[in-house]
Motif scaffolding. Structure first.
Motif, mmCIF file in Angstrom:
data_model
loop_
_atom_site.group_PDB
_atom_site.id
_atom_site.type_symbol
_atom_site.label_atom_id
_atom_site.label_comp_id
_atom_site.label_asym_id
_atom_site.label_seq_id
_atom_site.Cartn_x
_atom_site.Cartn_y
_atom_site.Cartn_z
ATOM 1 N N GLN A 160 1.626 66.926 23.714
ATOM 2 C CA GLN A 160 2.760 67.335 22.886
ATOM 3 C C GLN A 160 3.719 68.212 23.676
ATOM 4 O O GLN A 160 4.939 68.098 23.534
ATOM 5 N N ARG A 161 3.185 69.092 24.511
ATOM 6 C CA ARG A 161 4.056 69.899 25.360
ATOM 7 C C ARG A 161 4.853 69.011 26.306
ATOM 8 O O ARG A 161 6.053 69.215 26.521
ATOM 9 N N ARG A 162 4.175 68.034 26.896
ATOM 10 C CA ARG A 162 4.852 67.130 27.822
ATOM 11 C C ARG A 162 6.000 66.400 27.134
ATOM 12 O O ARG A 162 7.078 66.203 27.691
ATOM 13 N N ASP A 163 5.742 65.973 25.897
ATOM 14 C CA ASP A 163 6.753 65.214 25.174
ATOM 15 C C ASP A 163 7.882 66.094 24.652
ATOM 16 O O ASP A 163 9.041 65.679 24.625
ATOM 17 N N LEU A 164 7.541 67.309 24.257
ATOM 18 C CA LEU A 164 8.517 68.170 23.593
ATOM 19 C C LEU A 164 9.401 68.925 24.573
ATOM 20 O O LEU A 164 10.603 69.090 24.342
ATOM 21 N N TYR A 165 8.815 69.383 25.675
ATOM 22 C CA TYR A 165 9.551 70.229 26.604
ATOM 23 C C TYR A 165 9.881 69.471 27.874
ATOM 24 O O TYR A 165 9.008 68.887 28.504
ATOM 25 N N ALA A 166 11.133 69.523 28.240
ATOM 26 C CA ALA A 166 11.580 68.827 29.439
ATOM 27 C C ALA A 166 10.961 69.461 30.673
ATOM 28 O O ALA A 166 11.081 70.663 30.871
ATOM 29 N N PRO A 167 10.305 68.683 31.518
ATOM 30 C CA PRO A 167 9.819 69.224 32.787
ATOM 31 C C PRO A 167 10.981 69.719 33.644
ATOM 32 O O PRO A 167 12.133 69.380 33.414
ATOM 33 N N ARG A 168 10.654 70.484 34.627
ATOM 34 C CA ARG A 168 11.681 71.154 35.415
ATOM 35 C C ARG A 168 12.304 70.199 36.417
ATOM 36 O O ARG A 168 11.612 69.547 37.181
ATOM 37 N N GLY A 169 13.603 70.166 36.444
ATOM 38 C CA GLY A 169 14.300 69.314 37.386
ATOM 39 C C GLY A 169 15.682 68.973 36.877
ATOM 40 O O GLY A 169 15.995 69.163 35.706
#
Length: 324
Positions: A38-47
């Motif tokens: 859910q974190r992966r889907d909800l929060y944009a990874p850095r870049g």
């Protein structure tokens, strides 16, 4: 470092960037009970978000252009005065992780790829076949991985780079091939402040390994549409925005708009939110969830808290953050 390197370890909420390196910036997770997925889907990874950029070296302020191929010599990335380095670069997320750095200019590029409508065909590439000394960052036609038949995955491991933020609009370009414990990074040869090529060198956090990305604009309309769709990006009034629904997540807080919609797991709710500059996030709930008689779409413009509603909400509740 190998292509399997990831950045799972670190602060809570840190995302595995080799898998999901496709976000517009840093979005800090809140404390709570979100699962890793859910974190992966909800929060944009850095870049950086996909688009056209001018790239400058932090230590000198000079620009990254290219050295034209002469004879049998390869074209390569060149650090020089910005008056001479007018080239801007398309920075594009790759479906398998990392980014490719591309241009459609094919003048005086050895092994360039012929222009094809809708494609951006030439990639920054770690020089191949180097036995002695550091490998340069060459410029040549983007390659398809072995067995791939879809242009949306163009870019082999030596043409993909982790682009990791180290400051405001400042990044480190880390290679997926070669390197020791700390990996290898783009570096200006000899930390020169004059004209010099870019090379692959052990990452050391030096300012000659830091690059400023200056936004020039979005990807040219009609280009790389398959890639952007696969990496979940959409056109919006304020540039590309990432579309990534988080299953089972509610965004608790006031909605500025709430209305009945269709049973599509939030697809319309999400895409329409991306088209509205004041819509920061959305939540979709299915008919029968929470007493709804029909599916409901809610749009939010701030002041929300993500909550994992548990297994009973899976497939019935989806949320996403469009503008962190």
């Amino acid at each position: 470092m190998t292509a399997g390197w990831s950045a799972v370890a670190g602060a809570e909420g840190e995302v595995d960037q080799i898998v999901h390196m496709d976000g517009p910036g840093i979005a800090e997770p809140v404390s709570g009970n979100l699962s890793l997925q859910q974190r992966r889907d909800l929060y944009a990874p850095r870049g950086p978000r996909p688009g056209l950029y001018k790239i400058r070296a932090l230590h000198s302020g000079k620009c990254i252009g290219h050295h034209a191929a002469l004879g049998l010599e390869n074209s390569y990335l060149l650090h020089s005065d910005c008056a001479w380095s007018t080239l801007s670069w398309f920075v594009l997320p790759h479906p398998d992780g990392g980014y490719t750095v591309r241009t459609n200019m094919d003048h005086l590029i050895t092994e360039s790829r012929a222009n094809v409508p809708g494609q951006i065909g030439n990639c920054a590439t770690v020089a191949r076949g180097v036995v002695f000394g550091p490998a340069r960052i060459d410029l040549k036609g983007c390659d398809l991985p072995t067995g791939a038949g879809d242009w949306s995955v163009a870019g082999t491991d030596d043409q993909r780079f982790m682009i990791l933020p180290v400051g405001q609009d400042t990044y480190e370009f880390k290679t997926l091939t070669g390197g020791g414990d700390n990996g290898d990074c783009w570096s200006v040869r000899g930390a020169s402040r004059d004209k010099a090529d870019l090379i692959r060198w052990g990452c050391n956090s030096g300012s000659d390994q830091r690059f400023m990305l200056e936004w020039q604009g979005p990807v040219t309309p009609g280009f790389e549409t398959g890639l952007l769709a696969r990496t979940r990006w959409a056109v919006s009034p304020d540039g590309p925005r990432r579309l990534s629904p988080a299953n089972g997540v509610d965004l608790q807080g006031v909605s500025y708009s709430s209305f009945e919609t269709i049973a599509d797991n939030g697809d319309y709710c999400m895409k329409r939110c991306a088209e509205l500059a004041n819509c920061k996030a959305w939540t979709w709930s299915a008919a029968g969830y929470g007493g709804n008689s029909k599916p409901i779409c809610q749009w939010k413009n701030g002041g929300f808290t993500p909550i994992n509603r548990g297994k009973s909400a899976m497939g019935k509740l989806f949320s996403g953050i469009i503008r962190p």
